[in-house]
Design a protein around this motif. Structure first.
Motif: not given
Length: 93
Positions: A46-62, A64-72
């Motif tokens: 998303l222009p104008g900063g450190l912003r993005n939007v994406g389609v992520w795939v995970a077995d469940d919300a838990t 997905l939470h683990e994947l996101i929390c692993g981002l530096p």
């Protein structure tokens, strides 16, 4: 399951330039690994900063939470997640 994930990052202005560069490089490498694994199906900047939007795939919300929390950059990110369901037009019907 598919999730629409919007990430807005606000790094502190006092963060040293070298640390900022290190974090951004680590985030890129981690993101590439998530793309290769299929966890990030599609992503747009998303222009104008450190912003993005994406389609992520995970077995469940838990998972997905683990994947996101692993981002530096996770400690400096505001994240919005929306679970997606297949629309009848996408399902061929």
């Amino acid at each position: 399951m598919e999730f629409l994930v919007r990430i807005d990052v606000a790094l502190p202005p006092e963060l040293p330039a070298a640390r900022r560069a290190e974090l951004l490089a680590a985030e890129r490498e981690h993101g590439l690994a998530l793309r290769r694994s299929g966890a990030i199906e599609r992503i747009w900047r998303l222009p104008g900063g450190l912003r993005n939007v994406g389609v992520w795939v995970a077995d469940d919300a838990t998972q997905l939470h683990e994947l996101i929390c692993g981002l530096p950059l996770h400690p400096w990110a505001q994240i919005e997640v929306t679970a997606l369901a297949t629309h009848p037009l996408e399902a061929g019907g």
